[in-house]
Each structure stands twice: as structure tokens, then as C-alpha cells.
Motif scaffolding. Structure first.
Motif, PDB file in Angstrom:
ATOM      1  N   VAL A  97       0.910  -1.182  -0.260  1.00  0.00           N
ATOM      2  CA  VAL A  97       0.033  -0.042  -0.029  1.00  0.00           C
ATOM      3  C   VAL A  97       1.181   1.216   0.093  1.00  0.00           C
ATOM      4  CG1 VAL A  97      -0.035   0.019   2.483  1.00  0.00           C
ATOM      5  CG2 VAL A  97      -1.865   0.976   1.203  1.00  0.00           C
ATOM      6  N   THR A  98       0.302   2.409  -0.540  1.00  0.00           N
ATOM      7  CA  THR A  98       1.001   3.792  -0.386  1.00  0.00           C
ATOM      8  C   THR A  98       0.289   4.374   0.320  1.00  0.00           C
ATOM      9  OG1 THR A  98       1.961   3.443  -2.847  1.00  0.00           O
ATOM     10  CG2 THR A  98       1.730   5.545  -1.837  1.00  0.00           C
ATOM     11  N   ILE A  99       0.655   5.042   1.343  1.00  0.00           N
ATOM     12  CA  ILE A  99       0.158   5.567   2.427  1.00  0.00           C
ATOM     13  C   ILE A  99       0.232   7.166   1.889  1.00  0.00           C
ATOM     14  CG2 ILE A  99      -0.173   6.431   4.674  1.00  0.00           C
ATOM     15  CD1 ILE A  99       0.771   3.597   5.220  1.00  0.00           C
ATOM     16  N   THR A 100      -0.788   7.998   1.960  1.00  0.00           N
ATOM     17  CA  THR A 100      -0.685   9.502   1.588  1.00  0.00           C
ATOM     18  C   THR A 100      -1.286  10.469   2.403  1.00  0.00           C
ATOM     19  OG1 THR A 100      -2.736   9.491  -0.020  1.00  0.00           O
ATOM     20  CG2 THR A 100      -0.381   8.742  -0.938  1.00  0.00           C
ATOM     21  N   LYS A 101      -1.857   9.775   3.678  1.00  0.00           N
ATOM     22  CA  LYS A 101      -2.454  10.610   4.497  1.00  0.00           C
ATOM     23  C   LYS A 101      -2.171  10.227   6.125  1.00  0.00           C
ATOM     24  CE  LYS A 101      -6.635   8.086   3.534  1.00  0.00           C
ATOM     25  NZ  LYS A 101      -7.810   8.054   3.100  1.00  0.00           N
ATOM     26  N   SER A 102      -2.558  11.113   6.969  1.00  0.00           N
ATOM     27  CA  SER A 102      -2.563  10.335   8.305  1.00  0.00           C
ATOM     28  C   SER A 102      -3.288   9.367   8.308  1.00  0.00           C
ATOM     29  CB  SER A 102      -2.777  11.520   9.459  1.00  0.00           C
ATOM     30  OG  SER A 102      -1.804  12.678   9.338  1.00  0.00           O
ATOM     31  N   LEU A 103      -2.577   8.117   9.015  1.00  0.00           N
ATOM     32  CA  LEU A 103      -3.120   6.840   8.997  1.00  0.00           C
ATOM     33  C   LEU A 103      -2.511   5.978   9.986  1.00  0.00           C
ATOM     34  CD1 LEU A 103      -5.261   5.123   7.386  1.00  0.00           C
ATOM     35  CD2 LEU A 103      -3.335   4.213   6.115  1.00  0.00           C
ATOM     36  N   THR A 104      -3.323   4.942  10.656  1.00  0.00           N
ATOM     37  CA  THR A 104      -2.912   3.847  11.469  1.00  0.00           C
ATOM     38  C   THR A 104      -3.331   2.701  10.842  1.00  0.00           C
ATOM     39  OG1 THR A 104      -2.725   5.096  13.602  1.00  0.00           O
ATOM     40  CG2 THR A 104      -2.920   2.765  13.663  1.00  0.00           C
ATOM     41  N   ILE A 105      -2.203   1.763  10.669  1.00  0.00           N
ATOM     42  CA  ILE A 105      -2.516   0.362  10.491  1.00  0.00           C
ATOM     43  C   ILE A 105      -2.135  -0.665  11.492  1.00  0.00           C
ATOM     44  CG2 ILE A 105      -2.381  -1.698   8.732  1.00  0.00           C
ATOM     45  CD1 ILE A 105      -1.577   0.499   6.702  1.00  0.00           C
ATOM     46  N   LYS A 106      -3.107  -1.358  12.345  1.00  0.00           N
ATOM     47  CA  LYS A 106      -2.770  -2.164  13.379  1.00  0.00           C
ATOM     48  C   LYS A 106      -3.274  -3.535  13.223  1.00  0.00           C
ATOM     49  CE  LYS A 106      -2.554   1.306  17.237  1.00  0.00           C
ATOM     50  NZ  LYS A 106      -3.226   1.740  18.221  1.00  0.00           N
ATOM     51  N   CYS A 107      -2.445  -4.419  13.345  1.00  0.00           N
ATOM     52  CA  CYS A 107      -2.763  -5.653  13.308  1.00  0.00           C
ATOM     53  C   CYS A 107      -2.191  -6.755  14.313  1.00  0.00           C
ATOM     54  CB  CYS A 107      -2.541  -6.313  11.768  1.00  0.00           C
ATOM     55  SG  CYS A 107      -3.197  -5.556  10.458  1.00  0.00           S
ATOM     56  N   HIS A 108      -1.830  -6.182  15.430  1.00  0.00           N
ATOM     57  CA  HIS A 108      -1.187  -6.732  16.324  1.00  0.00           C
ATOM     58  C   HIS A 108      -1.881  -7.929  17.093  1.00  0.00           C
ATOM     59  CE1 HIS A 108      -2.930  -3.460  18.165  1.00  0.00           C
ATOM     60  NE2 HIS A 108      -2.814  -3.940  19.428  1.00  0.00           N
ATOM     61  N   TYR A 109      -3.086  -8.063  16.828  1.00  0.00           N
ATOM     62  CA  TYR A 109      -3.601  -9.139  17.413  1.00  0.00           C
ATOM     63  C   TYR A 109      -4.002 -10.526  16.592  1.00  0.00           C
ATOM     64  CZ  TYR A 109      -4.996  -6.087  21.297  1.00  0.00           C
ATOM     65  OH  TYR A 109      -4.954  -5.245  22.312  1.00  0.00           O
ATOM     66  N   THR A 110      -3.631 -10.271  15.291  1.00  0.00           N
ATOM     67  CA  THR A 110      -3.575 -11.605  14.556  1.00  0.00           C
ATOM     68  C   THR A 110      -2.677 -11.076  13.282  1.00  0.00           C
ATOM     69  OG1 THR A 110      -5.290 -12.512  13.083  1.00  0.00           O
ATOM     70  CG2 THR A 110      -5.397  -9.996  12.933  1.00  0.00           C
ATOM     71  N   GLU A 111      -2.516 -12.077  12.300  1.00  0.00           N
ATOM     72  CA  GLU A 111      -1.609 -12.117  11.298  1.00  0.00           C
ATOM     73  C   GLU A 111      -1.810 -10.946  10.146  1.00  0.00           C
ATOM     74  OE1 GLU A 111       1.421 -12.957   8.413  1.00  0.00           O
ATOM     75  OE2 GLU A 111       1.310 -13.046  10.523  1.00  0.00           O
ATOM     76  N   GLY A 112      -1.028 -10.286  10.004  1.00  0.00           N
ATOM     77  CA  GLY A 112      -1.176  -8.789   9.237  1.00  0.00           C
ATOM     78  C   GLY A 112      -0.026  -8.965   8.201  1.00  0.00           C
ATOM     79  N   GLY A 113      -0.235 -10.088   7.210  1.00  0.00           N
ATOM     80  CA  GLY A 113       0.715 -10.314   6.126  1.00  0.00           C
ATOM     81  C   GLY A 113       0.705  -9.186   5.044  1.00  0.00           C
ATOM     82  N   VAL A 114       1.993  -8.697   4.804  1.00  0.00           N
ATOM     83  CA  VAL A 114       2.168  -8.091   3.752  1.00  0.00           C
ATOM     84  C   VAL A 114       3.305  -8.830   2.764  1.00  0.00           C
ATOM     85  CG1 VAL A 114       2.851  -5.830   2.543  1.00  0.00           C
ATOM     86  CG2 VAL A 114       1.614  -5.774   4.832  1.00  0.00           C
ATOM     87  N   LEU A 115       2.906  -9.697   1.744  1.00  0.00           N
ATOM     88  CA  LEU A 115       4.018 -10.260   1.134  1.00  0.00           C
ATOM     89  C   LEU A 115       4.001  -9.736  -0.212  1.00  0.00           C
ATOM     90  CD1 LEU A 115       4.573 -14.138   1.268  1.00  0.00           C
ATOM     91  CD2 LEU A 115       4.422 -12.901  -1.061  1.00  0.00           C
ATOM     92  N   VAL A 116       5.060  -9.199  -0.802  1.00  0.00           N
ATOM     93  CA  VAL A 116       5.272  -8.460  -2.116  1.00  0.00           C
ATOM     94  C   VAL A 116       6.334  -9.081  -3.103  1.00  0.00           C
ATOM     95  CG1 VAL A 116       4.073  -6.615  -1.449  1.00  0.00           C
ATOM     96  CG2 VAL A 116       6.681  -6.680  -1.275  1.00  0.00           C
ATOM     97  N   SER A 117       6.395  -8.978  -4.206  1.00  0.00           N
ATOM     98  CA  SER A 117       7.316  -9.501  -5.136  1.00  0.00           C
ATOM     99  C   SER A 117       7.743  -8.542  -6.297  1.00  0.00           C
ATOM    100  CB  SER A 117       6.898 -10.944  -5.779  1.00  0.00           C
ATOM    101  OG  SER A 117       7.956 -11.225  -6.614  1.00  0.00           O
TER     102      SER A 117
END
Length: 246
Positions: A77-97
Motif C-alpha cells: 500500500v502507498t500511504i498519502t495521509k495520516s493513518l494507522t494500520i494495526k494488526c497486532h492481535y492477528t496475522e497482518g501479512g504484506v507479502l510482495v514480489s
């Protein structure tokens, strides 16, 4: 024509107006959700989550938060504003190639928090000078309790905004070319810091590096001066792990 008949003829139009009002009012929410079995056509609500971070960000208000409802791979993802991404209670996967995982290119007043993410470049990023988290512009970025691995740079702080502060705590950054690089790219950058606390930065070609002269042409390439474009004169490393470039 009687008043009642006129009203009956207007009912379809009134119904359309009534439907349009909640749709526009709910275009962006302060909290959105992603799920491994979600759909980006959904409104990203708790009961109708989206599939990816990229799908959720357009439906999340400035200053809002994206949460992971259940385990999944949620893409870059590209973030262009104030933002929070939280996944600390489960698997928050970001797999890229073959691409950067998370690019932060917000305004000079925006604040971003990333917490509880599993960011994997599957080794392709190590050959193509890509980053797990690439910070281009923001007032501050907090990266907490995340794993970042198999990129050329785990975290690349290469700001274009005048002042950028990055805080990193309790992360595991491994098997990258450069674990963390702080290298503002031009002399208009008056202040750039990366504060490291309780991070495991291990088994990278270079652990941490900083430069007043920016990243090298491969942005960055650990095989060439650990990613820095020149010698690291003017560097200050404080006792609490803060890397300062000015």
C-alpha cells in the motif's frame, strides 16, 4: 391533480435521494477493517470487511485506522495521509514480489503508525533495491512490533519533506541488504531522525546506516557503501539508539 397524487408521483425520486444521502455520508470511515476472506468491493466495515490495505485506504478518513479482523495477506500500500494500520492481535501479512511493500508519501504534517505487520519481500526485493517500508514524506512515522525481511532495505528513510521523524520499537528486521537506512536525498532536508528502541536488527548485510548525502544510485544497495551515497560525516548516534542526520 390532487395533492396526494402528486406526492405519490414524487415518491420514487424521494426514495433515490434518501438512498444517496447515507452513501455519500459513509464514503470514508474513521475505522475500517480488512479480512483474509474480505472483498474490496465492500465498505470495509466490521461486518463487510475489505480484502487489502490498498482497498481499505480509500475508504478510510484522514487520521483514521485500518484494523485486521482475522489472519490474511493484505498486500502492499502507498500511504498519502495520516493513518494507522494495526494488526497486532492477528496475522497482518504484506507479502510482495518486485515492489516496495509500504510506501509512505504523505504531507509534511501527517503522522503514520504501523503496528503488528509481517512484511516479506520473498527475496526479490534484495536484488531490485526495494524496501519493506519506504518513508518519503511525513511528519512522523511509528513502526512497532513488526517483522520486516528479505528486501534490499528493511526500512528506508529517504525523506523529501523538510523534517521527518521515524520511531521504531520492538521490531525484528532480518535478512535484508540494509536493515535500516536514514539518508535524506537533498540539502533542503533540515532534519531527519530514526529512533531505535528494543529492535532485533540481525543477519542483514549491513545493520543500520545513515548519510547526509542520500542513498546511492541503487537506493539503496548494500553492496555499495551499505546503501549510502557518500561517507557518513556529520552523523550523530546517541546513547538511546537515535540516528540523526542534518
Amino acid at each position: 391533480m390532487s395533492t396526494s397524487r402528486r406526492f405519490l408521483k414524487l415518491l420514487p425520486a424521494l426514495a433515490l435521494v434518501a438512498l444517496a444521502i447515507p452513501a455519500s455520508a459513509s464514503a470514508q470511515a474513521t475505522r475500517t477493517w480488512v479480512s483474509g476472506v474480505g472483498d474490496d468491493a465492500n465498505p470495509c466495515s466490521r461486518t463487510a470487511p475489505c480484502k487489502t490495505f490498498a482497498g481499505a485506504i480509500s475508504k478510510t478518513a484522514n487520521g483514521g485506522e485500518i484494523n485486521c479482523l482475522d489472519p490474511g495477506g493484505f498486500g502492499g500500500v502507498t500511504i498519502t495521509k495520516s493513518l494507522t494500520i494495526k494488526c497486532h492481535y492477528t496475522e497482518g501479512g504484506v507479502l510482495v514480489s518486485g515492489t516496495n511493500a509500504i510506501v509512505i508519501n504523505a504531507t509534511a504534517t501527517d503522522k503514520i503508525t504501523l503496528r503488528g505487520l509481517d512484511i516479506n519481500g520473498i527475496g526479490t526485493g534484495a536484488q531490485t533495491s526495494l524496501s519493506g517500508v519506504k518513508v518519503l514524506s511525513a511528519k512522523s512515522v511509528h513502526i512497532i512490533d513488526s517483522e520486516i525481511y528479505r528486501f534490499q532495505a528493511g526500512v528506508a528513510v529517504v525523506p523529501t519533506s523538510a523534517q521527518t521523524r521515524v520511531y521504531m520499537r520492538d521490531n525484528h528486521i532480518h535478512d535484508n541488504g540494509v536493515g535500516v537506512i536514514n539518508a535524506p536525498g537533498n540539502n533542503t532536508i533540515t532534519f531527519s531522525t530514526v529512533t531505535l528502541q528494543h529492535n532485533d536488527i540481525v543477519e542483514n548485510t549491513c545493520g543500520t546506516t545513515t548519510s547526509s548525502f542520500g542513498a546511492n544510485a541503487s537506493t539503496p544497495n548494500a553492496a555499495v557503501d551499505c546503501g549510502a551515497a557518500g561517507s557518513g560525516s556529520g552523523i550523530i548516534l546517541s546513547s538511546d539508539g537515535q540516528i540523526l542526520t542534518n
